[in-house]
Enzyme design. Structure first.
Site, PDB file in Angstrom:
ATOM      1  N   HIS A   1      55.606  53.954  27.200  1.00 32.89           N
ATOM      2  CA  HIS A   1      54.695  54.443  28.233  1.00 32.89           C
ATOM      3  C   HIS A   1      55.334  55.672  28.863  1.00 32.89           C
ATOM      4  O   HIS A   1      56.202  56.311  28.263  1.00 32.89           O
ATOM      5  CB  HIS A   1      54.392  53.341  29.257  1.00 32.89           C
ATOM      6  CG  HIS A   1      55.615  52.768  29.893  1.00 32.89           C
ATOM      7  ND1 HIS A   1      56.167  53.274  31.044  1.00 32.89           N
ATOM      8  CD2 HIS A   1      56.417  51.726  29.514  1.00 32.89           C
ATOM      9  CE1 HIS A   1      57.235  52.569  31.370  1.00 32.89           C
ATOM     10  NE2 HIS A   1      57.413  51.629  30.454  1.00 32.89           N
TER      11      HIS A   1
ATOM     12  N   HIS B   1      46.291  30.987  77.178  1.00 33.03           N
ATOM     13  CA  HIS B   1      44.829  30.982  77.222  1.00 33.03           C
ATOM     14  C   HIS B   1      44.260  32.363  76.941  1.00 33.03           C
ATOM     15  O   HIS B   1      43.183  32.489  76.346  1.00 33.03           O
ATOM     16  CB  HIS B   1      44.360  30.478  78.590  1.00 33.03           C
ATOM     17  CG  HIS B   1      44.326  28.984  78.679  1.00 33.03           C
ATOM     18  ND1 HIS B   1      44.232  28.304  79.868  1.00 33.03           N
ATOM     19  CD2 HIS B   1      44.377  28.036  77.713  1.00 33.03           C
ATOM     20  CE1 HIS B   1      44.221  27.004  79.636  1.00 33.03           C
ATOM     21  NE2 HIS B   1      44.312  26.817  78.338  1.00 33.03           N
TER      22      HIS B   1
ATOM     23  N   CYS C   1      42.495  18.072  52.739  1.00 33.90           N
ATOM     24  CA  CYS C   1      42.603  18.891  53.946  1.00 33.90           C
ATOM     25  C   CYS C   1      43.927  19.645  54.050  1.00 33.90           C
ATOM     26  O   CYS C   1      44.269  20.142  55.112  1.00 33.90           O
ATOM     27  CB  CYS C   1      42.398  18.044  55.196  1.00 33.90           C
ATOM     28  SG  CYS C   1      43.616  16.727  55.421  1.00 33.90           S
TER      29      CYS C   1
ATOM     30  N   HIS D   1      48.565  52.792  36.681  1.00 36.34           N
ATOM     31  CA  HIS D   1      48.363  51.549  35.945  1.00 36.34           C
ATOM     32  C   HIS D   1      49.409  50.517  36.326  1.00 36.34           C
ATOM     33  O   HIS D   1      50.513  50.857  36.760  1.00 36.34           O
ATOM     34  CB  HIS D   1      48.407  51.791  34.434  1.00 36.34           C
ATOM     35  CG  HIS D   1      49.674  52.464  33.973  1.00 36.34           C
ATOM     36  ND1 HIS D   1      49.881  53.818  34.114  1.00 36.34           N
ATOM     37  CD2 HIS D   1      50.791  51.979  33.379  1.00 36.34           C
ATOM     38  CE1 HIS D   1      51.073  54.133  33.624  1.00 36.34           C
ATOM     39  NE2 HIS D   1      51.645  53.032  33.181  1.00 36.34           N
TER      40      HIS D   1
END
Length: 833
Positions: free
Chosen positions: A16, A301, A614, A750
């Site tokens: 390559h 909260h 679960c 690629h």
């Protein structure tokens, strides 16, 4: 006559770009003509051209020749023979695998833009831009010049009237609130009516203080008590006390005298040392784009509210460091735990693209919010949510949950000084049922002790808490605590569909004892004439392996099972999942574990009972085909995962999934199962390599970074990639080795990656060329193939592309194609796909 060097290509990835460049560089030191001949393909190419070398389609194991002719052919033959023998096999190291043990770095497409970053801890993900807007924290001690007292009687009267008005105001706001907002307003109503606070306030004015002075003194008193606690939960409640006390000041003296800090008039990223829930609720959510807090934990909260409104939020922020950028545009990145200051145009465009992708994803998922989950062949499998508090219920159902498969009640017992009472628990369960609107909620009784310590129970530390004194095993000693919880669940069951689930069951003795206590609690309520669901279902967690061998007996006493895949995996495989030294053995794809699941599901169904799952496994999209193949009745997962799970399930055929499960159970290793799953994903949809939805024309991307981010984002939207930033990282790793620009204004990025679901050839035709390594590129063909794809498909396609791009006619056809469909058709034909 040419001299010949014969050799075998030993490069694992074939020839390559990187090894081709080495060959090209060396061959260009000689004047002789040098030709590369791949004997397998019978393709020849100029060895002085990397592009021509790639075009020979040379793969690992191919027999090859170099043909050398010219003035220095002897020297070239000698040197190249030696180099091909000694150096060529080692000129291409494999790309290093990315490890995910540590915090993942920022995306390369962002870091390459050199942004100025300040890091902090994410408590609510997402990203947004806005004006950095400071919000004054509510410091009652900084108010100064407090009103003087007008006499004890007048102050007492004003205080009583003020407390009444605060309660009425909270009750009025409750009428127009739900979910997390409702739950937190309920907490504030409780504080405003708290006897201790009232007594402390009255004692202050009776001693001659004004209402304002008594309010500040009382706030300081209770905040100091909370701050001394070792519990982060209680420390964070101090903010709620100051909040309610400030509301009392406003009711007594008016908002003009004590104005609330922070009014937003434009898109804002708000920063504060801390923010009270009331301050947060007062902020205009149309303008609030992000929240930066110096302090605040996951149980604050304010943080819970931010999550319910999907506001990106970071805590632990160095507020002082941000001061120079007040009233300037910044970006908050809750996905990366980062604040980006002084963003240039490129950074702004990065986050604009992020916003477009998130909007597109939400639009895609909208259809699944109201649809039931079904497989492609019509098999119904319920998709439910895991929650830990009633404040999460509304968001879960809004996200498409068909029920709550796991309400973890232990969180209600932790980080406090005493256990919640029956009324508190009853109200929490009723709030969750209100959001459920008739849908079912499975309440798991307290799974505390062992690895989830609760200080006020004085359960000693253990060497191996996962196998120790926890869950149902502590219920007999703390029977009153268990009875209180059972009573609260039973009472709430009169208002909706609740089910009871017991954790850590390992024997019939435990089931029979639980049923005895449940019967006692029911009789107590009957005697007190308190209504409840007489037919409330009782189930158990299937997480201790011993239960699998008494399923028939269990089914005589209980109504349903839910597999806790996390604990069942570690118990079955004898792996402490928190021990880094044995983490590699903790793998729910172990064929033995899959066989155990199949045995359990079939055994339960033979008895005509219901069984769900679960654990974390339920949310893993890659494993979903196996779970469908098991024939489970329900999958319960984190709420954000639900729409994608429904969408993926709709593409699966249950019969094919069963075949896949059988193949997986026949595998010998977890790695074989992973490979099998990857191959299944590639073949299940029979998706073509080239499709018009992954081709963009006249793109406005202005840099290599924008191109790779945009093209991987498109793969996410096309359903071919679930982790675009990880896929992008693989592409950048290849670019770091050698630029994939091929000349002619073309580039072919690629990668073989595990993060691409369906191997894809993507295309981008840009409005203008962008810098690509040392060259420019305007036509991008991105090749992303699944890491588990069989054979040398990656290199074969790359080689064909490289050869075609050398031909002007092919390049012109791509550049001038009238549509994405035309480009897709051309590539399919030319690449023989």
């Amino acid at each position: 006559m040419a001299l010949i060097v014969e050799f075998i290509c030993e490069l694992p990835n074939g020839v390559h770009a990187r090894p081709a460049s080495h060959v090209e560089t060396l061959c260009n030191t000689f004047s002789s003509q040098i030709e590369w001949h791949n004997l397998r393909t019978d393709r020849k190419g100029n060895a002085k051209s990397a592009l021509a070398l790639i075009g020979t389609d040379t793969l690992a194991g191919d027999n090859c020749q170099l043909l050398i002719s010219g003035a220095d052919e002897q020297e070239a033959h000698q040197r190249l023979s030696q180099w091909l023998r000694d150096e060529f096999p080692h000129c291409d190291a494999p790309l290093a695998e990315v490890k995910s043990d540590e915090l993942e770095p920022l995306p390369v497409s962002l870091t390459n833009l050199n942004p100025q970053i300040i890091r902090a801890r994410t408590v609510c993900s997402g990203s947004a831009g806005g004006i950095l807007t400071p919000i004054s924290s509510l410091d009652l001690n900084a108010l100064g010049n407090l009103p003087a007292a007008k006499g004890v009687d007048a102050e007492q009267s004003a205080l009583e009237n003020g407390l009444t008005l605060v309660l009425k105001n909270i009750e009025f706001r409750l009428l127009d609130s739900d979910g997390a907002t409702s739950a937190i307003l309920e907490a504030h109503r409780s504080l405003a009516g708290d006897t201790s606070l009232r007594e402390h306030l009255l004692a202050g004015v009776s001693a001659g203080l004004s209402c304002a002075e008594a309010i500040v003194a009382s706030a300081n008193h209770f905040c100091e008590e909370f701050s001394r606690s070792s519990s982060s939960y209680l420390q964070e409640r101090a903010l709620d006390v100051r909040d309610v006390c400030f509301q009392l000041l406003q009711q007594i003296y008016g908002e003009q005298r004590f104005p609330a800090p922070g009014k937003l008039t434009q898109p804002a990223i708000c920063m504060a040392d801390e923010l009270t829930p009331s301050q947060f609720l007062e902020l205009d959510k149309n303008h609030l784009k992000g929240l930066l807090l110096k302090s605040g934990g996951t149980t604050s909260h304010t943080v819970i509210l931010a999550r319910s409104f999907n506001i990106p939020t970071l805590v632990g922020v160095d507020i002082d460091a941000l001061t120079p950028w007040q009233q300037q545009t910044i970006y908050i990145d809750g996905n990366a735990g980062a604040i980006v200051v002084e963003p240039g145009e490129a950074v702004a465009r990065y986050y604009q693209q992020e916003a477009r992708v998130q909007d597109a994803l939400r639009e895609q998922q909208r259809v699944w919010l109201t649809q039931q989950a079904r497989t492609a062949d019509g098999i119904r499998i319920e998709i439910a949510a895991n929650i830990a508090h009633s404040v999460e219920a509304q968001a879960a159902f809004g996200n498409g949950a068909e029920g709550v498969g796991l309400f973890r009640t232990e969180m209600l017992y932790m980080d406090r000084t005493s256990a919640p009472g029956e009324s508190e628990l009853y109200n929490i369960f009723c709030q969750a049922l209100e959001s459920a609107n008739g849908r079912s909620i499975i309440v798991r009784t307290m799974d505390i002790g062992g690895d989830k310590p609760v200080d006020y129970l004085n359960i000693p530390a253990e060497a191996n808490p996962f196998l120790g004194y926890r869950a149902v095993r502590i219920y007999e000693e703390y029977a009153s605590l268990f009875t209180t919880q059972l009573r609260s669940i039973l009472r709430a069951s009169a208002h909706g569909s609740l089910k009871i689930m017991i954790p850590m069951i390992s024997s019939m003795e435990e089931i029979l004892w639980v049923k005895e206590k449940l019967a006692e609690a029911k009789q107590q309520l009957r005697n007190e004439h308190i209504p409840f669901d007489e037919k409330i279902q009782l189930g158990i967690m299937l997480e201790v392996p011993s239960v699998m061998f008494i399923i028939d007996q269990c089914c005589e006493e209980i109504d349903f099972f839910s597999i806790g895949s996390n604990d069942l995996t570690q118990y079955l495989l004898a792996v402490d999942r928190d021990n880094a030294k044995v983490t590699r053995h903790y793998n729910s794809l172990n064929p033995a574990f899959l066989r155990a699941l199949d045995y359990a599901v079939q055994a339960v169904h033979r008895q005509g009972k219901w069984i769900g799952l679960c654990g974390e496994l339920g949310a893993k999209g890659s494993v979903l085909p196996l779970l469908v193949g098991l024939g489970l009745d329900e999958l319960s997962m984190s709420a954000p995962s639900i729409p994608a799970a429904k969408a993926r399930m709709a593409q699966l055929d249950s019969r094919e999934c069963r075949k896949l499960l059988n193949q997986a159970m026949a595998c010998r290793t977890s790695l074989e199962v992973e490979h099998l799953l990857a191959q299944f994903r590639m073949t299940q949809q029979d998706a073509p390599l080239v499709t018009a939805e992954c081709i963009t024309l006249e793109s406005d991307w202005r840099s290599k970074e924008e191109v790779l981010k945009g093209m991987t984002d498109n793969l996410l939207l096309a359903g071919r990639c679930r982790y675009p930033r990880k896929l992008e990282a693989d592409l950048w790793a290849r670019e770091a080795v050698f630029s994939t620009g091929l000349g002619f204004s073309f580039a072919i990025p690629h990668s073989k990656s595990e993060h691409i679901e369906q191997s894809t050839i993507s295309v981008a035709r840009l409005q203008a060329p962008v810098r690509w390594g040392d060259d420019e590129a305007q036509f991008i063909i991105m090749l992303t193939l699944n890491k588990h794809a069989a054979g040398d498909q990656h290199m074969r396609i790359f080689s064909r592309l490289a050869r075609r791009i050398m031909h002007e006619e092919f390049r012109n056809a791509l550049v001038n194609a009238a549509s994405a469909d035309a480009i897709a058709s051309l590539l399919q034909h030319e690449l023989e796909l």
